[in-house]
Design a protein around this motif. Structure first.
Motif, PDB file in Angstrom:
ATOM      1  N   MET A 152      33.568   3.641 -58.138  1.00 19.23           N
ATOM      2  CA  MET A 152      32.095   3.179 -57.958  1.00 19.23           C
ATOM      3  C   MET A 152      31.938   2.585 -56.658  1.00 19.23           C
ATOM      4  O   MET A 152      31.080   2.801 -55.830  1.00 19.23           O
ATOM      5  N   ALA A 153      33.067   1.754 -56.277  1.00 20.56           N
ATOM      6  CA  ALA A 153      33.004   0.958 -55.099  1.00 20.56           C
ATOM      7  C   ALA A 153      33.127   2.050 -53.808  1.00 20.56           C
ATOM      8  O   ALA A 153      32.610   1.622 -52.762  1.00 20.56           O
ATOM      9  N   PHE A 195      29.984  -7.695 -55.148  1.00 21.37           N
ATOM     10  CA  PHE A 195      29.552  -6.636 -55.915  1.00 21.37           C
ATOM     11  C   PHE A 195      29.336  -6.955 -57.133  1.00 21.37           C
ATOM     12  O   PHE A 195      29.690  -7.921 -57.951  1.00 21.37           O
ATOM     13  N   TRP A 196      28.323  -6.046 -57.602  1.00 21.76           N
ATOM     14  CA  TRP A 196      27.640  -6.711 -59.126  1.00 21.76           C
ATOM     15  C   TRP A 196      28.728  -6.753 -60.034  1.00 21.76           C
ATOM     16  O   TRP A 196      28.385  -7.698 -60.920  1.00 21.76           O
ATOM     17  N   LEU A 197      29.720  -5.765 -60.371  1.00 21.37           N
ATOM     18  CA  LEU A 197      30.528  -5.963 -61.659  1.00 21.37           C
ATOM     19  C   LEU A 197      31.421  -7.371 -61.432  1.00 21.37           C
ATOM     20  O   LEU A 197      31.635  -7.895 -62.173  1.00 21.37           O
ATOM     21  N   PHE A 198      31.684  -7.494 -60.102  1.00 21.94           N
ATOM     22  CA  PHE A 198      32.596  -8.772 -60.019  1.00 21.94           C
ATOM     23  C   PHE A 198      31.570 -10.024 -60.348  1.00 21.94           C
ATOM     24  O   PHE A 198      32.085 -11.090 -61.107  1.00 21.94           O
ATOM     25  N   ARG A 199      30.525  -9.937 -59.796  1.00 20.88           N
ATOM     26  CA  ARG A 199      29.604 -11.069 -60.085  1.00 20.88           C
ATOM     27  C   ARG A 199      29.150 -11.244 -61.712  1.00 20.88           C
ATOM     28  O   ARG A 199      28.944 -12.299 -62.113  1.00 20.88           O
ATOM     29  N   PHE A 200      28.972  -9.999 -62.129  1.00 22.86           N
ATOM     30  CA  PHE A 200      28.821 -10.259 -63.698  1.00 22.86           C
ATOM     31  C   PHE A 200      29.941 -10.754 -64.454  1.00 22.86           C
ATOM     32  O   PHE A 200      29.691 -11.739 -65.259  1.00 22.86           O
ATOM     33  N   PHE A 201      31.088 -10.619 -64.176  1.00 26.80           N
ATOM     34  CA  PHE A 201      32.486 -11.098 -64.827  1.00 26.80           C
ATOM     35  C   PHE A 201      32.338 -12.728 -64.586  1.00 26.80           C
ATOM     36  O   PHE A 201      32.775 -13.397 -65.418  1.00 26.80           O
ATOM     37  N   VAL A 202      32.220 -13.009 -63.270  1.00 30.74           N
ATOM     38  CA  VAL A 202      32.127 -14.532 -62.910  1.00 30.74           C
ATOM     39  C   VAL A 202      31.189 -15.119 -63.693  1.00 30.74           C
ATOM     40  O   VAL A 202      31.365 -16.258 -64.098  1.00 30.74           O
ATOM     41  N   ASN A 203      29.830 -14.472 -63.777  1.00 24.34           N
ATOM     42  CA  ASN A 203      28.612 -15.296 -64.345  1.00 24.34           C
ATOM     43  C   ASN A 203      29.204 -15.320 -65.806  1.00 24.34           C
ATOM     44  O   ASN A 203      28.923 -16.237 -66.519  1.00 24.34           O
TER      45      ASN A 203
END
Length: 431
Positions: free
Chosen positions: A14-15, A31-39
């Protein structure tokens, strides 16, 4: 179980496959997926200790053995103070106030007031949402400006104001005695936070009209969640309208136009985020419906969910150091501050208008008003931000809204039919 490995495996693909503007994604940290897991990790740091405490108090039978000044708080949060009430025909809605000796002119005025309030709140909210997530702030002839990237901060802004408004409303008006264990609101709160985050984040990759149509199609996963969570059954016309909505959304998404503006290009990330929004939002509505089996008003529900939403979002923002960074962005750009505050005001006021409209006129009238609002939102977004819609895409939009109005008509007919049934006789299927 199977989705997480699949998503992680597709992360490099995807990236590299998507050409995301540098202003939207400067590093892996954006990147949205990284931010999702951090949140999600931030929320887990609050949820896991809370879960262990709840298990500890229940295992110790604290309700019978507890003492001290903390007992009322722990009892309210873990055990609640009242048993469930008998589930009514529609437990999620308060009994509608039937007007007594009210003139037609007064009812028309109320209807116009509700319509204007809902349209103004949510149309303004939609325009501002697209402005904040897709445009830059502080742009000059020599400086391109900067975009605001932290969607979680916007969720926090919306929830803190909604929490304040609901709290003041509950304090100033008479409400039913609250009996639900407070921790049960956390489930709806988490799914609500994640759905809102996906909604904001998706605008970085897809157009606002696409997002509106995706929201219209959420009746499909809502029905699926209803069967899984609440064991509901549905009428044939509900499946028919759900299929029509799917066809209309597919026509819009698959339509293409030459010289289409870059902001209307639908990317794979946008589709995934929209799917996340729909799934989380579907769970929220069904979980809230289950919570309404306790005696509570919609404003109490709004207050309880937003208490945990504020706790989760501020905790995650502080752990990441993103709260101060977002506040510094607000200090640099006064225009963004005005937009973020107005966005939160529209969201909170819109929720109050929802409760008032349903209480005065019922769910059918409210659904018609909000369906019209979605159509106006698409038109307004195309006019202001220049989104291109093809003929096939326009037909798809028409099919979606025709199906939505058909749902409203069929539901109202079913309710009239059920009222005419003899006492003790109920329809075969539950709507």
């Amino acid at each position: 179980r199977f989705c997480l490995p699949l998503v992680l495996a597709s992360l490099p693909t995807m990236a590299t496959a998507e050409e995301i503007a540098p202003a939207l994604q400067d590093s892996w940290g954006d990147f949205w997926l990284f931010r999702f897991f951090v949140n999600a990790a931030g929320y887990a740091s609050i949820v896991v200790p809370g879960f262990l405490l709840i298990r500890y108090f229940k295992k110790r039978n604290y309700l019978e053995t507890g003492r001290g000044i903390c007992f009322p708080v722990i009892k309210s949060c873990v055990f609640g103070s009242e048993v469930k009430s008998v589930h009514q025909e529609d437990g999620s809605l308060p009994p509608r106030a039937e007007p007594t000796e009210s003139s037609t002119a007064r009812q028309v005025f109320k209807l116009l007031f509700c319509t204007a309030g809902l349209q103004a709140s949510y149309l303004t909210w939609g325009v501002l949402q697209e402005r904040v997530m897709t445009r830059t702030y502080g742009a000059t002839e020599t400086d391109p400006g900067e975009k605001f990237k932290d969607s979680q901060f916007l969720v926090f802004m919306n929830r803190i104001l909604a929490f304040t408004v609901a709290g003041l409303y509950c304090a100033l008006t008479k409400q039913p005695r609250h009996g639900a264990p407070m921790y049960k609101y956390s489930f709806a709160s988490l799914s609500n936070i994640l759905s809102s985050w996906c909604q904001y984040e998706a605008l970085k990759y897809i157009s606002f009209p696409t997002q509106v149509l995706a929201k219209a199609s959420k009746v499909i996963p809502v029905m699926m969640m209803g069967k899984l969570v609440s064991r509901k059954s549905y009428e044939y016309w509900e499946y028919l309208t759900a299929a029509l909505i799917s066809v209309g959304v597919s026509m819009f998404l698959l339509s293409s136009a030459p010289n289409r503006h870059v902001s209307t290009v639908t990317t794979f990330s946008g589709i995934v985020l929209l799917a996340g929004y729909i799934i989380f939002d579907s769970f929220t509505s069904n979980w809230q419906d289950a919570l309404f089996t306790y005696k509570m008003s919609p404003v109490q529900m709004m207050f309880g969910v937003n208490v945990f939403s504020c706790l989760f979002t501020v905790g995650s923002l502080l752990e990441q150091g993103a709260l101060l960074e977002s506040l510094r962005f607000m200090a640099r750009h006064s225009e963004f501050t005005a937009h973020a505050v107005l966005l939160s005001v529209c969201s909170a006021c819109g929720q109050l208008f929802i409760f008032y409209t349903i209480n005065q006129f019922g769910a059918a009238v409210f659904t018609i008003i909000m369906t019209l609002r979605q159509a106006f939102a698409i038109l307004l977004s195309c006019l202001i931000y220049g989104h291109a819609v093809t003929v096939v895409g326009g037909l798809g939009v028409a099919v979606v809204f025709m199906a939505l109005f058909l749902r409203v008509y069929a539901r109202s007919r079913m309710k009239k039919r059920s009222k005419k049934l003899p006492p003790g006789e109920t329809p075969v299927q539950k709507v």
